[in-house]
Design a protein around this motif. Sequence first.
Motif, PDB file in Angstrom:
ATOM      1  N   SER A 198       0.851  -1.182   0.000  1.00  0.00           N
ATOM      2  CA  SER A 198       0.000   0.000   0.000  1.00  0.00           C
ATOM      3  C   SER A 198       0.893   1.241   0.000  1.00  0.00           C
ATOM      4  O   SER A 198       2.115   1.137  -0.028  1.00  0.00           O
ATOM      5  CB  SER A 198      -0.933   0.005   1.209  1.00  0.00           C
ATOM      6  N   ASN A 199       0.261   2.404   0.054  1.00  0.00           N
ATOM      7  CA  ASN A 199       1.007   3.653   0.114  1.00  0.00           C
ATOM      8  C   ASN A 199       0.040   4.799   0.385  1.00  0.00           C
ATOM      9  O   ASN A 199      -1.121   4.741  -0.037  1.00  0.00           O
ATOM     10  CB  ASN A 199       1.746   3.924  -1.201  1.00  0.00           C
ATOM     11  N   ALA A 200       0.517   5.783   1.072  1.00  0.00           N
ATOM     12  CA  ALA A 200      -0.255   7.005   1.295  1.00  0.00           C
ATOM     13  C   ALA A 200       0.722   8.148   1.507  1.00  0.00           C
ATOM     14  O   ALA A 200       1.807   7.953   2.063  1.00  0.00           O
ATOM     15  CB  ALA A 200      -1.183   6.864   2.509  1.00  0.00           C
ATOM     16  N   GLY A 201       0.347   9.324   1.052  1.00  0.00           N
ATOM     17  CA  GLY A 201       1.209  10.485   1.203  1.00  0.00           C
ATOM     18  C   GLY A 201       1.278  10.962   2.640  1.00  0.00           C
ATOM     19  O   GLY A 201       0.292  10.896   3.388  1.00  0.00           O
ATOM     20  N   LEU A 202       2.450  11.440   3.033  1.00  0.00           N
ATOM     21  CA  LEU A 202       2.676  11.972   4.378  1.00  0.00           C
ATOM     22  C   LEU A 202       3.296  13.364   4.266  1.00  0.00           C
ATOM     23  O   LEU A 202       3.929  13.690   3.255  1.00  0.00           O
ATOM     24  CB  LEU A 202       3.629  11.066   5.166  1.00  0.00           C
ATOM     25  N   LEU A 203       3.125  14.165   5.310  1.00  0.00           N
ATOM     26  CA  LEU A 203       3.797  15.461   5.364  1.00  0.00           C
ATOM     27  C   LEU A 203       5.048  15.325   6.226  1.00  0.00           C
ATOM     28  O   LEU A 203       4.969  15.052   7.428  1.00  0.00           O
ATOM     29  CB  LEU A 203       2.877  16.530   5.958  1.00  0.00           C
ATOM     30  N   TYR A 204       6.194  15.500   5.615  1.00  0.00           N
ATOM     31  CA  TYR A 204       7.478  15.508   6.326  1.00  0.00           C
ATOM     32  C   TYR A 204       7.738  16.939   6.792  1.00  0.00           C
ATOM     33  O   TYR A 204       7.533  17.897   6.044  1.00  0.00           O
ATOM     34  CB  TYR A 204       8.599  15.070   5.390  1.00  0.00           C
TER      35      TYR A 204
END
Length: 415
Positions: free
Chosen positions: A144-150
């Motif tokens: 799976s994958n999901a965007g994150l805020l670094y």
Amino acid sequence: MLRSLPIVLTVLLAAACTATGDEGGGDTGTGGTGPITFATGRDTTAYLQPLLDRWNQAHPAEKVTLLELPEAADEQRAQMAANLQARSNRYDVLGLDVVWTAEFAENGWIIPLERGFFPLDRLLPPVVDTAVYKNKLWAVPYTSNAGLLYYRTDLIKKPPRTWADLRQQALAVTKKHDIDGYAGQFLAYEGLTVNFSEAVQSAGGQILSPDGTEVTLDPAKATIALDFLLQGLREGWIPKESLSYKEEESRLAFQEGRLAFARNWPHAYGPATAKLGKKFAVTRLPGLDGPGSSTLGGVNLAVSAYSEHQHTAQEFIRYFTGLENERRVLTDGSFPPVWTELYDDPDLIKRFPYLPVLKESILAAKPRPVSANYNQISLVIASTVANALIPPYKEAADDVAASMKSELQEIIRTQ
């Protein structure tokens, strides 16, 4: 959980035979057993072969051979499509980007699978949804994958929850430090479609209906999403260099200390740790009024309609997506697994601190527009948004949104 062998064989052969008819025109092969090939994107971490070797040792008459396709998703799809259009039996198991399910199913290139043969109830629900089309299971989630805020913890006291927070903090940090504010993937390619889709979702909108038959893009919500990006570029807290950024460029900009905030996938966490140590963390993407919604990414495994060994292919998929292999997907490959329980494992969380946030992001995420013509839809979104983001910003955001909706409706009407 396992069924007796006769029942399993009956289920698998029935599943193979249902691939024709209104679901597409592909052959279903023999449903038999024997050597298979696994076609997927290039293994950049060298973790796949040991897992394949374990299968091959236990199944000497049904060995699997890895066929590595290009690293870029667009090139992978092109090679798979060419093979399947030629009705070739070279590929047995296909590693599909989650957005390809509808297209491959509609064209009859893959066969429907028996839900009860796989432990879907133990997988993250939004991830399972990416493998379903017209109420049938066409693949099995693998990663799976999901965007994150670094964000930089040494520069930011509290992570932003809203776009207004992000803007305020990015402006402040760029004035105080020699660093740019925020960037995502803004080059005119699939990454920009992802970033814009996330912005629309995070403003409370959606681009297509869940079944992909209707354009539900609200021009007002799309205008808000586009204005978020335009405001950053005009005010300078989104650097203009980011208009050329793909995942790799934005990853390097953040880990080299040139960005205070960056939107990226979880794969950027390890390299950032190596460069920045404990000077960064991740949180959910911000939205208009609170935490935003990411786009779902990842890879699903499907069986070619032209495979001559579909029984082996399905057994291999069940093995390859099993719990222990999924653990190795994370520990050895650094890819997000699909089994829910792995995100709650204390030992894994200690090693991969981003797992709790990633689980939240996946559960709140949405798939990209579901359509058999996804490539055309993505091209319209990316090119329209890219043109709007290029200075001097001559076209108003609401005009851009209206134009995009019109073009998308034309694609849906002709599909």
